[in-house]
Design a protein around this motif. Structure first.
Motif, PDB file in Angstrom:
ATOM      1  N   ILE A  86       0.844  -1.203   0.000  1.00  0.00           N
ATOM      2  CA  ILE A  86       0.000   0.000   0.000  1.00  0.00           C
ATOM      3  C   ILE A  86       0.873   1.245   0.000  1.00  0.00           C
ATOM      4  O   ILE A  86       0.604   2.215  -0.725  1.00  0.00           O
ATOM      5  N   PHE A  87       1.912   1.246   0.814  1.00  0.00           N
ATOM      6  CA  PHE A  87       2.818   2.398   0.856  1.00  0.00           C
ATOM      7  C   PHE A  87       3.436   2.660  -0.519  1.00  0.00           C
ATOM      8  O   PHE A  87       3.570   3.811  -0.942  1.00  0.00           O
ATOM      9  N   LEU A  88       3.806   1.593  -1.213  1.00  0.00           N
ATOM     10  CA  LEU A  88       4.401   1.749  -2.540  1.00  0.00           C
ATOM     11  C   LEU A  88       3.431   2.418  -3.511  1.00  0.00           C
ATOM     12  O   LEU A  88       3.841   3.197  -4.372  1.00  0.00           O
ATOM     13  N   ARG A  89       2.137   2.137  -3.329  1.00  0.00           N
ATOM     14  CA  ARG A  89       1.139   2.720  -4.226  1.00  0.00           C
ATOM     15  C   ARG A  89       0.809   4.164  -3.879  1.00  0.00           C
ATOM     16  O   ARG A  89       0.076   4.824  -4.616  1.00  0.00           O
ATOM     17  N   THR A  90       1.329   4.664  -2.764  1.00  0.00           N
ATOM     18  CA  THR A  90       1.116   6.075  -2.415  1.00  0.00           C
ATOM     19  C   THR A  90       2.224   6.977  -2.947  1.00  0.00           C
ATOM     20  O   THR A  90       2.137   8.199  -2.822  1.00  0.00           O
ATOM     21  N   LEU A  91       3.259   6.393  -3.534  1.00  0.00           N
ATOM     22  CA  LEU A  91       4.361   7.211  -4.032  1.00  0.00           C
ATOM     23  C   LEU A  91       3.877   8.135  -5.138  1.00  0.00           C
ATOM     24  O   LEU A  91       3.106   7.730  -6.008  1.00  0.00           O
ATOM     25  N   ARG A 106       4.367  14.477   1.235  1.00  0.00           N
ATOM     26  CA  ARG A 106       4.383  13.432   0.213  1.00  0.00           C
ATOM     27  C   ARG A 106       4.982  12.151   0.769  1.00  0.00           C
ATOM     28  O   ARG A 106       5.793  12.168   1.701  1.00  0.00           O
ATOM     29  N   SER A 107       4.552  11.052   0.183  1.00  0.00           N
ATOM     30  CA  SER A 107       5.117   9.756   0.508  1.00  0.00           C
ATOM     31  C   SER A 107       6.504   9.660  -0.153  1.00  0.00           C
ATOM     32  O   SER A 107       6.726  10.261  -1.208  1.00  0.00           O
ATOM     33  N   PRO A 108       7.460   8.938   0.443  1.00  0.00           N
ATOM     34  CA  PRO A 108       7.329   8.036   1.597  1.00  0.00           C
ATOM     35  C   PRO A 108       7.519   8.708   2.952  1.00  0.00           C
ATOM     36  O   PRO A 108       7.391   8.063   3.990  1.00  0.00           O
ATOM     37  N   TRP A 109       7.828  10.008   2.951  1.00  0.00           N
ATOM     38  CA  TRP A 109       8.109  10.675   4.229  1.00  0.00           C
ATOM     39  C   TRP A 109       6.880  10.710   5.116  1.00  0.00           C
ATOM     40  O   TRP A 109       6.988  10.606   6.347  1.00  0.00           O
ATOM     41  N   THR A 110       5.690  10.871   4.535  1.00  0.00           N
ATOM     42  CA  THR A 110       4.477  11.001   5.344  1.00  0.00           C
ATOM     43  C   THR A 110       4.163   9.730   6.125  1.00  0.00           C
ATOM     44  O   THR A 110       3.728   9.805   7.278  1.00  0.00           O
ATOM     45  N   ILE A 121       7.871  -0.178   9.175  1.00  0.00           N
ATOM     46  CA  ILE A 121       7.646  -0.849   7.887  1.00  0.00           C
ATOM     47  C   ILE A 121       8.266  -0.045   6.754  1.00  0.00           C
ATOM     48  O   ILE A 121       8.907  -0.593   5.848  1.00  0.00           O
ATOM     49  N   ALA A 122       8.084   1.282   6.791  1.00  0.00           N
ATOM     50  CA  ALA A 122       8.630   2.136   5.732  1.00  0.00           C
ATOM     51  C   ALA A 122      10.151   2.051   5.692  1.00  0.00           C
ATOM     52  O   ALA A 122      10.755   1.978   4.618  1.00  0.00           O
ATOM     53  N   LEU A 123      10.766   2.044   6.862  1.00  0.00           N
ATOM     54  CA  LEU A 123      12.234   2.003   6.909  1.00  0.00           C
ATOM     55  C   LEU A 123      12.778   0.632   6.517  1.00  0.00           C
ATOM     56  O   LEU A 123      13.927   0.522   6.090  1.00  0.00           O
ATOM     57  N   SER A 124      11.953  -0.399   6.652  1.00  0.00           N
ATOM     58  CA  SER A 124      12.404  -1.749   6.286  1.00  0.00           C
ATOM     59  C   SER A 124      11.957  -2.132   4.872  1.00  0.00           C
ATOM     60  O   SER A 124      12.074  -3.295   4.482  1.00  0.00           O
ATOM     61  N   THR A 125      11.417  -1.147   4.121  1.00  0.00           N
ATOM     62  CA  THR A 125      11.012  -1.381   2.730  1.00  0.00           C
ATOM     63  C   THR A 125      11.875  -0.501   1.829  1.00  0.00           C
ATOM     64  O   THR A 125      11.487   0.620   1.469  1.00  0.00           O
ATOM     65  N   PRO A 126      13.035  -0.956   1.436  1.00  0.00           N
ATOM     66  CA  PRO A 126      13.952  -0.099   0.666  1.00  0.00           C
ATOM     67  C   PRO A 126      13.390   0.359  -0.678  1.00  0.00           C
ATOM     68  O   PRO A 126      13.771   1.416  -1.178  1.00  0.00           O
ATOM     69  N   SER A 127      12.447  -0.415  -1.252  1.00  0.00           N
ATOM     70  CA  SER A 127      11.895  -0.007  -2.547  1.00  0.00           C
ATOM     71  C   SER A 127      11.089   1.290  -2.454  1.00  0.00           C
ATOM     72  O   SER A 127      10.826   1.925  -3.477  1.00  0.00           O
ATOM     73  N   LEU A 128      10.691   1.702  -1.256  1.00  0.00           N
ATOM     74  CA  LEU A 128      10.011   2.981  -1.070  1.00  0.00           C
ATOM     75  C   LEU A 128      10.933   4.164  -1.326  1.00  0.00           C
ATOM     76  O   LEU A 128      10.464   5.272  -1.593  1.00  0.00           O
ATOM     77  N   TRP A 129      12.226   3.945  -1.235  1.00  0.00           N
ATOM     78  CA  TRP A 129      13.192   5.035  -1.231  1.00  0.00           C
ATOM     79  C   TRP A 129      14.086   5.063  -2.463  1.00  0.00           C
ATOM     80  O   TRP A 129      15.099   5.754  -2.486  1.00  0.00           O
ATOM     81  N   THR A 130      13.702   4.319  -3.497  1.00  0.00           N
ATOM     82  CA  THR A 130      14.604   4.170  -4.642  1.00  0.00           C
ATOM     83  C   THR A 130      14.466   5.269  -5.698  1.00  0.00           C
ATOM     84  O   THR A 130      15.291   5.341  -6.603  1.00  0.00           O
ATOM     85  N   THR A 131      13.431   6.091  -5.612  1.00  0.00           N
ATOM     86  CA  THR A 131      13.268   7.190  -6.565  1.00  0.00           C
ATOM     87  C   THR A 131      13.797   8.478  -5.947  1.00  0.00           C
ATOM     88  O   THR A 131      13.228   8.996  -4.985  1.00  0.00           O
ATOM     89  N   VAL A 132      14.891   8.976  -6.488  1.00  0.00           N
ATOM     90  CA  VAL A 132      15.526  10.199  -5.975  1.00  0.00           C
ATOM     91  C   VAL A 132      15.217  11.333  -6.944  1.00  0.00           C
ATOM     92  O   VAL A 132      15.578  11.274  -8.119  1.00  0.00           O
ATOM     93  N   HIS A 133      14.562  12.361  -6.452  1.00  0.00           N
ATOM     94  CA  HIS A 133      14.122  13.480  -7.292  1.00  0.00           C
ATOM     95  C   HIS A 133      14.728  14.767  -6.740  1.00  0.00           C
ATOM     96  O   HIS A 133      14.373  15.218  -5.649  1.00  0.00           O
ATOM     97  N   ILE A 134      15.639  15.345  -7.502  1.00  0.00           N
ATOM     98  CA  ILE A 134      16.298  16.594  -7.101  1.00  0.00           C
ATOM     99  C   ILE A 134      16.001  17.644  -8.160  1.00  0.00           C
ATOM    100  O   ILE A 134      16.308  17.460  -9.335  1.00  0.00           O
ATOM    101  N   ASP A 135      15.426  18.752  -7.739  1.00  0.00           N
ATOM    102  CA  ASP A 135      14.892  19.728  -8.699  1.00  0.00           C
ATOM    103  C   ASP A 135      15.364  21.143  -8.347  1.00  0.00           C
ATOM    104  O   ASP A 135      14.764  21.824  -7.519  1.00  0.00           O
ATOM    105  N   ILE A 149      20.000  10.380   3.518  1.00  0.00           N
ATOM    106  CA  ILE A 149      19.121   9.463   4.255  1.00  0.00           C
ATOM    107  C   ILE A 149      18.383   8.546   3.289  1.00  0.00           C
ATOM    108  O   ILE A 149      18.280   7.331   3.501  1.00  0.00           O
ATOM    109  N   GLN A 150      17.882   9.121   2.209  1.00  0.00           N
ATOM    110  CA  GLN A 150      17.132   8.327   1.244  1.00  0.00           C
ATOM    111  C   GLN A 150      18.016   7.268   0.594  1.00  0.00           C
ATOM    112  O   GLN A 150      17.597   6.119   0.396  1.00  0.00           O
ATOM    113  N   LEU A 151      19.236   7.626   0.257  1.00  0.00           N
ATOM    114  CA  LEU A 151      20.151   6.664  -0.340  1.00  0.00           C
ATOM    115  C   LEU A 151      20.459   5.522   0.629  1.00  0.00           C
ATOM    116  O   LEU A 151      20.556   4.357   0.227  1.00  0.00           O
TER     117      LEU A 151
END
Length: 483
Positions: A86-91, A106-110, A121-135, A149-151
């Motif tokens: 479910i968390f993955l689908r909130t990204l 925004r997720s995954p921080w929320t 659960i969020a911290l033990s799900t590394p796939s939540l943190w694999t999209t790095v967006h720097i703008d 932290i995200q890396l």
């Protein structure tokens, strides 16, 4: 007594003086009603006290009740792996991301802020943190610590990196963050980068350090840069690890496309735009290019199909121009399908004008179950011709989904669209859509008819504006970062 009562009632409505008999009667009435009012006031006061007592008790009980009700929530009993999914689908999608990646809205921080269990659960799900967006385009200052932290939280998984540099932003800060990301370049699976002048030398240093790279998109604004793959004015050669690519999207001459495709046997999705050709195309040789894993193919010129073989092709898209020979489209598609021994289920045609060609394709290719057609503002007649053609179910009884898209402002015959759908009520049609980027919307009568079809079970969508643009882009394989 009756006369006295009548007299008193007249006195109520006048200013006459009462007689002795009326005075005695009125005093008795005042005495009795005063006593009754006193009783009622006392009763109201008692009931108010009781109400306050009950209200206070209810408030306390409600607070106590609300403490225990959430304990019975099914959400608490969801397995960890289900919550992680479910968390993955909130990204957020690529379009929804901009500015500071540590935005707590925004997720995954929320999800890390809801409860101790959710955070765990969020911290033990590394796939939540694999999209790095720097703008740096929307925010000149990015949080270095949050990226780090995200890396760390992504552990060893491959990364999807979106880095938007800007010449006007602080180059030192951009380089610092890019260097931080570069230390993990072996994990980059996707790189979408907008170059600034300061970033170009750093990009060159990554040669040989991208073993996991599968998707690459470069863009830039500076006229002084000589890099990238999507210049509108000329083609700039670029070295890419072709053997690693699974997604290919490039604007360039045919010779370059053929060279890259020969070296890229693992491509699954391809959007090939031929441009900057200075020489006539060579005749296709007896040896076609084998793309054994290709499933989605979109081309800007149907002639490119003559050079390919794709046995697992499931989706084919062609953009047509005034220079295309519509009669050859049917032949080239048929030859590709026969040569590849494939039976793609989805056909997408952009800017096609000949409904006869489309009808011929559908007749000869009964394995096509989904068709998506997009039109520009000068394609009103072609759109209506296709709506009329598709109203004849006998010409394409196998269609399960029909999609129309209008990319520019143009008259749209929604009643004809409705009639076409109604004509297919008894067919296998299960889904339909009409997306008009600049409108207009259907009239109320037609809208009511469309709602009736939706209520009867048809999966029907009619949208305009940004949502329509996104859907049409997705058909066209034009939003690779949001697939």
């Amino acid at each position: 007594m009756g006369e006295t009562l009548q007299r008193c009632q007249r006195l109520v409505k006048s200013n006459e003086a009462p007689g002795s008999a009326e005075i005695a009667f009125i005093r008795a009435v005042v005495s009795d009603t005063g006593a009754r009012l006193g009783y009622l006031d006392a009763e109201i006061s008692r009931l108010r006290d009781r109400l306050e007592q009950l209200t206070s008790e209810r408030t306390q009980l409600s607070e106590y009740h609300s403490q225990y009700v959430p304990i019975l929530s099914p959400l608490r009993r969801l397995p960890t792996e289900v919550l992680a999914e479910i968390f993955l689908r909130t990204l957020p999608s690529f379009h929804e991301r901009s500015g500071d990646i540590s935005d707590t809205q925004r997720s995954p921080w929320t999800v890390c802020q809801v409860s101790r269990r959710w955070r765990g659960i969020a911290l033990s799900t590394p796939s939540l943190w694999t999209t790095v967006h720097i703008d740096f385009v929307h925010d000149e200052h990015q949080a270095h610590s949050d990226v780090e932290i995200q890396l760390q939280r992504s552990r060893t998984l491959n990364l999807e990196v979106h880095f938007f540099g800007r010449d006007e932003a602080d180059p030192a800060e951009q380089l610092e963050l890019f260097d931080l990301l570069s230390r993990h370049s072996a994990r980059w699976e996707t790189l979408n980068i907008q170059l600034s002048s300061a970033l170009v030398p750093r990009l060159a240093q990554l040669r040989g350090r991208l073993p996991s790279l599968r998707r690459l998109w470069l863009q830039w604004d500076s006229e002084q840069m000589d890099a990238g793959v999507n210049s509108e004015s000329r083609f700039v050669p670029i070295l890419v690890p072709a053997h690693q690519l699974t997604t290919y999207r490039l604007h360039g001459p045919l010779k370059m496309h053929l060279h890259v495709l020969k070296l890229a046997p693992n491509i699954v999705e391809a959007r090939i735009v031929t441009a900057f050709d200075e020489e006539p195309w060579p005749e296709p040789g007896p040896q076609t290019i084998e793309l054994l894993h290709l499933q989605r193919l979109h081309v800007s010129d149907e002639g490119l199909l003559d050079y390919l073989r794709a046995p697992h092709l499931a989706e084919i898209g062609v953009e047509l121009t005034m220079t295309n020979e519509y009669s050859t489209l049917v032949h080239r598609l048929g030859a590709l399908f026969l040569r590849s021994t494939c039976a793609p289920e989805k056909l997408l045609l952009k800017a096609i004008s000949s409904s006869a060609s489309t009808s011929d394709i559908l007749k000869k290719c009964p394995f096509i179950t989904t068709i998506a057609l997009t039109f520009f503002k000068d394609g009103t007649d072609a759109m209506e011709a296709h709506l009329t053609m598709l109203s004849d179910v006998s010409k394409s009884p196998h269609l399960r989904e029909i999609c129309f898209g209008a990319l520019e402002s143009m008259p749209i015959d929604y009643p004809l669209f409705l009639r076409m759908l109604k004509s297919r009520r008894e067919s296998c049609l299960g889904a339909a859509s009409f997306f008009a980027v600049e409108g207009p919307d259907p009239d109320p009568v037609t809208l009511a008819g469309l709602e009736e079809l939706r209520d009867s079970g048809l999966d029907l969508r009619v949208d305009s504006g940004l949502e329509a643009q996104r859907e049409i882009d997705a058909w066209d394989n034009d939003c690779l970062w949001n697939q």
